[in-house]
Design an enzyme around this catalytic site. Sequence first.
Site, PDB file in Angstrom:
ATOM      1  N   ASP A 128      26.162   9.889  26.085  1.00 18.44           N
ATOM      2  CA  ASP A 128      24.808   9.504  26.485  1.00 18.44           C
ATOM      3  C   ASP A 128      24.581   9.947  27.929  1.00 18.44           C
ATOM      4  O   ASP A 128      24.663   9.148  28.873  1.00 18.44           O
ATOM      5  CB  ASP A 128      24.603   8.001  26.332  1.00 18.44           C
ATOM      6  CG  ASP A 128      23.127   7.656  26.321  1.00 18.44           C
ATOM      7  OD1 ASP A 128      22.301   8.591  26.397  1.00 18.44           O
ATOM      8  OD2 ASP A 128      22.800   6.465  26.247  1.00 18.44           O
ATOM      9  N   ASN A 243      24.225  -0.862  23.251  1.00 21.44           N
ATOM     10  CA  ASN A 243      24.008  -1.787  24.376  1.00 21.44           C
ATOM     11  C   ASN A 243      22.717  -1.485  25.138  1.00 21.44           C
ATOM     12  O   ASN A 243      22.505  -2.015  26.220  1.00 21.44           O
ATOM     13  CB  ASN A 243      25.214  -1.777  25.323  1.00 21.44           C
ATOM     14  CG  ASN A 243      25.467  -0.410  25.915  1.00 21.44           C
ATOM     15  OD1 ASN A 243      24.758   0.552  25.626  1.00 21.44           O
ATOM     16  ND2 ASN A 243      26.494  -0.310  26.744  1.00 21.44           N
ATOM     17  N   ASN A 365      25.876   7.682  33.787  1.00 19.94           N
ATOM     18  CA  ASN A 365      26.739   8.647  33.076  1.00 19.94           C
ATOM     19  C   ASN A 365      26.310  10.035  33.535  1.00 19.94           C
ATOM     20  O   ASN A 365      25.358  10.607  32.987  1.00 19.94           O
ATOM     21  CB  ASN A 365      26.520   8.570  31.558  1.00 19.94           C
ATOM     22  CG  ASN A 365      27.236   7.400  30.910  1.00 19.94           C
ATOM     23  OD1 ASN A 365      27.919   6.637  31.563  1.00 19.94           O
ATOM     24  ND2 ASN A 365      27.084   7.282  29.608  1.00 19.94           N
ATOM     25  N   GLY A 414      23.923  -7.412  33.591  1.00 22.15           N
ATOM     26  CA  GLY A 414      25.006  -8.214  33.020  1.00 22.15           C
ATOM     27  C   GLY A 414      24.809  -8.321  31.522  1.00 22.15           C
ATOM     28  O   GLY A 414      24.283  -7.396  30.898  1.00 22.15           O
ATOM     29  N   HIS A 438      28.863  -0.418  37.050  1.00 20.27           N
ATOM     30  CA  HIS A 438      27.575  -0.174  36.366  1.00 20.27           C
ATOM     31  C   HIS A 438      27.158  -1.313  35.460  1.00 20.27           C
ATOM     32  O   HIS A 438      26.072  -1.279  34.889  1.00 20.27           O
ATOM     33  CB  HIS A 438      27.626   1.124  35.572  1.00 20.27           C
ATOM     34  CG  HIS A 438      28.201   1.001  34.185  1.00 20.27           C
ATOM     35  ND1 HIS A 438      29.420   0.435  33.906  1.00 20.27           N
ATOM     36  CD2 HIS A 438      27.705   1.380  32.973  1.00 20.27           C
ATOM     37  CE1 HIS A 438      29.650   0.491  32.605  1.00 20.27           C
ATOM     38  NE2 HIS A 438      28.632   1.050  32.017  1.00 20.27           N
ATOM     39  N   GLY A 439      28.002  -2.309  35.304  1.00 19.77           N
ATOM     40  CA  GLY A 439      27.644  -3.404  34.415  1.00 19.77           C
ATOM     41  C   GLY A 439      28.747  -4.437  34.392  1.00 19.77           C
ATOM     42  O   GLY A 439      29.574  -4.485  35.308  1.00 19.77           O
ATOM     43  N   ALA A 440      28.769  -5.232  33.326  1.00 22.56           N
ATOM     44  CA  ALA A 440      29.769  -6.286  33.250  1.00 22.56           C
ATOM     45  C   ALA A 440      31.088  -5.758  32.698  1.00 22.56           C
ATOM     46  O   ALA A 440      32.160  -6.164  33.133  1.00 22.56           O
ATOM     47  CB  ALA A 440      29.239  -7.417  32.376  1.00 22.56           C
ATOM     48  N   LYS A 514      16.821  -5.599  22.083  1.00 29.77           N
ATOM     49  CA  LYS A 514      18.070  -4.852  21.965  1.00 29.77           C
ATOM     50  C   LYS A 514      17.879  -3.678  21.018  1.00 29.77           C
ATOM     51  O   LYS A 514      17.149  -3.780  20.035  1.00 29.77           O
ATOM     52  CB  LYS A 514      19.176  -5.741  21.380  1.00 29.77           C
ATOM     53  CG  LYS A 514      19.642  -6.856  22.274  1.00 29.77           C
ATOM     54  CD  LYS A 514      20.291  -6.380  23.540  1.00 29.77           C
ATOM     55  CE  LYS A 514      21.644  -5.752  23.335  1.00 29.77           C
ATOM     56  NZ  LYS A 514      22.308  -5.439  24.631  1.00 29.77           N
TER      57      LYS A 514
END
Lengths: 515, 137
Positions: A128, A243, A365, A414, A438-440, A514
């Site tokens: 991605d 996600n 990315n 998160g 970049h995130g959780a 989502k």
Amino acid sequence: MSRQDRKKKQKKLAKEEARAALRAHVPHAQRPWRSPVPLEPIDEVRWRIPQRGAMRTHGVVYADESLLPDLREDASLEQVANVATLPGIVGPSMAMPDIHWGYGFPIGGVAAFDLDEGVVSPGGVGYDINCGVRLLASDVDVEGARLESTSKGLERTRKLVDDLFAAIPSGVGERSDERIGGDVLRGILEGGLPFARTLGWATDDDVAHVEENGVIRGARADAISSRARMRGGPQLGTLGSGNHFAEIGVVDQVYDPEAAEAFGLRLGQITLMIHSGSRGLGHQVCVDAITEMLRAAAKYDIPLVDRQLCCAPVRSVEGHEYLEAMAAAANFAFANRQLMTNKARDVFERRLGAELRTVYDVCHNIAKIEEHVVDGAPKEILVHRKGATRALPKDHPLVPEAYRAVGQPVIIPGDMGRYSFVLKGEAGSAETFGSACHGAGRVLSRGEAKRRFERSDVSKALEDRGVIVRGASKETIVEEMPQAYKDVADVVDVVARGGIASKVARIRPIGCVKG
Amino acid sequence: MFRFLDHTGDFALEVTGATPEAALEETARALVALVAGEAPLAERETRPIALEAFDGADLVVALGNELLFLFETERFLPTRLVVDHLDPDHASFEGRLFGERVPRDLPLARPAKAVTHHDATFDVRPDQTLVHLVIDL
């Protein structure tokens, strides 16, 4: 045997010989470490993976004691070591505190390469390409919009979420209602967001508040295969799956009032965060490139510990062509998030009478040629961020003018039940070539998440917390439940203690679409 | 026979076939199960498929990515793959896909972006062939 059959047979034999020759020459290297991979403490948030075997440098993992147990449970640390085997790596192979097991590179991996001696690896960017996050701030607060978690407030939030769900196509392979011509697609691929602005899709303000101003230079539309265009072209303006999300939130903590003011964030403000990327177009660019890079690894005699790390010298034809295609896919992703922004703006205007302003849009990315200080001197290097966010400090010329006095906004989503963070880049990010988490980061596999919870339980639990969720796929909501992720506060705490980025504000989710 | 394995970030798949051809056919079935779950699928059309790769591991990755491409571009999901010819080096095959184009509103189980080369194996043994794949979701 006829002459034609003989020719056919000869052609087939030649093909088989070529394949056999290639197989014989794809150089393979032994993995330097097998789990458990040793971690030597450097300080309380930095751990070294010692160099050995085919490694050309050591690894550095950013984590604290509380995050270490999860790290030791999968192969992510092996992957940090594997990346260190690639030619021309500059500095250590690094992993941010949201590191988890990926394919080839770990998720949360950062690796920089010398432009003359180093390589570019599609696996270091991922399928991605330019997956990223855009944060939008509304001009209304939660009380004014009457979205507070009373039953009436929840109903209003539900309607807002339903409208977003209807407006933004989501799910794998979902197509946009909009049909764009070949010339427009070419313009997007090569010109990114500035081109979208010429079509009236973006404002000057949007363009000014996107990483690289929404265009990765050097993109060439013809470097994208027809298969990539077929797969992804119709998906412009769609969320995707897994996600990916569009999340309505409320600013519920401000840690740095000066930076928050600069970013236009205040307590109680309604926000929207869009997490998506280059859709099937980017996925296909990576699929195509990996086939080429396997050939290239053989051609340039680059030993691989994992085929997904296949690569080519940055200066090679193969490396150059990948960077052109990757840049085009990245530009597509910028435009993709912009089109979803426009759809969300319509919904917010209609439902709340509110406007949405782009705070910032980050790639996580990507591989980019950037200037960083190496051995005390500025140098251009190719920085791969596979699940890592650029985090430039104040006064850096690439930080938008409005934010230059405080630093670049670093948007860290998160999970959908707890909170997300807005950080600002700090001077310590020089050691990570301007990169943060970049995130959780996941801790539970999707299978484990499903074994533990039912979809209805997850939706109900989230609603009890005041979060309304709609999902495109049957399994995604449970696979993406909050408990599947680390507490992003712990992750952010590590980059803050490491001096890489510092906290500006926290955002609590109230509604989520989502993919 | 196939089973899904735990993988923190993505999804892993293990397939066993009595022969290399059967392993390829079963891999197709597993990938469709991953995406479509229990959605009912019918055999309404047949289409040829021919792929070439460097070796068996590369071939099985290519098969997975071809199926994802057909799904995303045409919403085509096969119920089965029949391998008509597999080269002795397991680097190319010709076969047929039986399946249908599914409607956009058909509820599907799970998204998949790509089949990766990470830990991809096509391990041909005298009594069975084992496939291992990691899929980016």
